[in-house]
Design a protein around this motif. Structure first.
Motif, short mmCIF file in Angstrom:
data_model
loop_
_atom_site.label_atom_id
_atom_site.label_comp_id
_atom_site.label_asym_id
_atom_site.label_seq_id
_atom_site.Cartn_x
_atom_site.Cartn_y
_atom_site.Cartn_z
N GLY A 1 0.74 -1.19 -0.08
CA GLY A 1 0.03 0.02 -0.01
C GLY A 1 0.76 1.39 -0.03
O GLY A 1 0.70 2.25 -0.73
N ILE B 1 -3.87 -0.77 -4.68
CA ILE B 1 -3.51 -1.13 -3.38
C ILE B 1 -3.69 -2.66 -3.09
O ILE B 1 -2.83 -3.10 -2.54
N ALA C 1 -0.72 -5.36 -2.44
CA ALA C 1 -0.74 -6.15 -1.20
C ALA C 1 -0.63 -7.70 -1.47
O ALA C 1 -0.12 -8.50 -0.92
#
Length: 325
Positions: free
Chosen positions: A63, A275, A279
C-alpha cells in the motif's frame, strides 16, 4: 467509468486472492505431522505468527509503495528512498554500539521494536514535516533530500561498525537482514493497531488519490487541498514503512516489485484496486519465498536475498522498458 475494465480487474484480483490463499495453505501444511498432535500444535504455534507478519508486511509495503509512486508521479521508485531502511540499520547499530549486544535494548524484542518504531516515526514526522514547509511542499525536493539522508545515515552506520567490537558486529548482522525466522508474536496486535489508526486518520486523503494523480492544478480546481493531502499521505507512507521495517527488517526491492506487478496486471488508475493488487502480490511473494527458504534452503538464505536479487533484475527491466517507451 469503464464497467467492463472494472469487472475484469475484479476478476483478476479474485484469482490473485485465491492464489494467495493457496500459498498460505501450502505454507501452513507442508511438512507438518498431522498424526502427532504435539508436533502439530508446535508447528502451528511457529507458523501462524509468521504468516500473520508476512500478511501485515505485504499490506504495509504494498500500500505504501502505490501511494508513494502516485504522490511523486513515478512508478520506478520506492519509499526506501526516503531513508527508512538506512535509518533502521543506523538505529540498531547505534544501540549495540552504545549499550552493547547483551543489553536489554538489544535482546528484548518488544523494546527493540518500540525503539525502532518510535525513532523512525518521530524522525520521519519531524524531518519531512519540516522539509515540506521549507520546500513549499515540493515532493521532488523532499525525495532528493531523502536520498541524501539515506547516504548520511549509511555513512554514520558504516563508521560505527568499523570501530565496533568484532563479536558484537557479527551478532548485529543478523538483525540487519530482513527475516521471518524469529517473529515476535507480541508485536502483531500493536502493529495492526498502528496501521489501522493511520488508515483511519488518512481515510479522506486516501479517497482522493485518484484525483491527486491528475496533477496539482487539476486537483486544486476540483476543490482539493493538494499540499496538505500530499504532506499527510507522505507521512502516512513513512509510518507504514516504519512499521514493516521494524517488524522484519529492511526489504528494499519488495515495494518496487509488487507495486509494478499490480500496475502491469490491472492497468488502471483506481487506487483501491492497485493497493489491493499490490498487497496480494506482496503476500504471494513473501509466502512463496519463505516456503523456498524453509523447505529448499533450510533457512541458510533469508528471503530478503531472493527479493533483492529479483528486484534488482526487475528494476533494470523497468528502466529499459521505460526508456524504450
Amino acid at each position: 467509468m469503464n464497467t467492463a475494465a472494472y469487472r475484469a480487474n475484479m476478476r483478476k484480483l479474485v484469482i490473485l486472492a485465491v492464489l494467495v490463499l493457496i500459498a498460505a495453505v501450502l505454507y501452513m501444511v507442508v511438512d507438518v505431522r498431522f498424526d502427532n498432535q504435539k508436533l502439530l500444535v508446535y508447528s502451528m504455534r511457529i507458523r501462524v505468527p509468521k504468516l500473520i507478519v508476512m500478511l501485515i508486511t505485504a499490506f504495509a509495503i504494498g500500500g505504501a509503495s502505490i501511494v508513494f509512486q502516485s504522490i511523486i508521479n513515478n512508478t520506478i521508485v520506492t519509499p526506501c528512498l526516503l531513508g527508512m531502511n538506512s535509518l533502521y540499520t543506523l538505529i540498531h547499530t547505534a544501540v549495540v554500539f552504545v549499550a552493547g549486544w547483551g543489553s536489554v535494548l538489544a535482546t528484548n524484542a518488544n523494546l527493540s521494536f518500540a525503539i525502532d518504531l518510535v525513532l523512525m516515526g518521530l524522525t520521519a514526522t519531524v524531518i519531512y514535516s519540516y522539509l515540506f514547509k521549507k520546500t513549499n511542499h515540493n515532493v521532488l525536493y523532499v525525495l532528493l533530500i531523502g536520498t541524501v539522508l539515506t547516504s548520511f545515515f549509511s555513512s554514520i552506520q558504516t563508521t560505527l561498525t568499523r570501530v565496533m567490537d568484532p563479536n558484537e558486529y557479527d551478532a548485529l548482522l543478523t538483525t540487519l537482514v530482513a527475516s521471518f525466522s524469529n517473529v515476535n508474536s507480541e508485536i502483531i496486535i500493536f502493529s495492526l493497531a498502528i496501521l489501522a489508526a493511520v488508515i483511519f486518520v488518512l481515510r479522506k486523503d486516501l479517497a482522493l488519490l485518484d484525483v491527486l494523480t491528475l496533477g496539482k492544478d487539476q486537483a486544486i480546481n476540483l476543490g482539493v487541498d493538494y499540499d496538505s493531502s500530499i504532506r499527510r499521505l507522505l507521512l502516512g507512507v513513512t509510518l507504514f514503512i516504519a512499521v514493516a521495517t521494524a517488524m522484519v527488517g529492511p526489504i528494499s526491492f519488495l515495494g518496487l516489485i509488487i507495486a509494478n506487478l499490480a500496475r502491469q496486471l490491472l492497468k488502471t488508475y483506481r487506487h483501491s484496486q492497485l493497493i489491493l493488487g499490490s498487497a496480494l502480490f506482496g503476500m504471494a511473494v513473501l509466502m512463496g519465498g519463505q516456503l523456498i527458504v524453509e523447505h529448499v534452503f533450510t533457512y541458510s538464505i533469508p528471503v530478503s536475498v531472493f527479493i533483492t536479487v529479483g528486484g534488482g533484475i526487475y528494476f533494470l527491466y523497468l528502466l529499459l522498458t521505460n526508456r524504450r517507451a
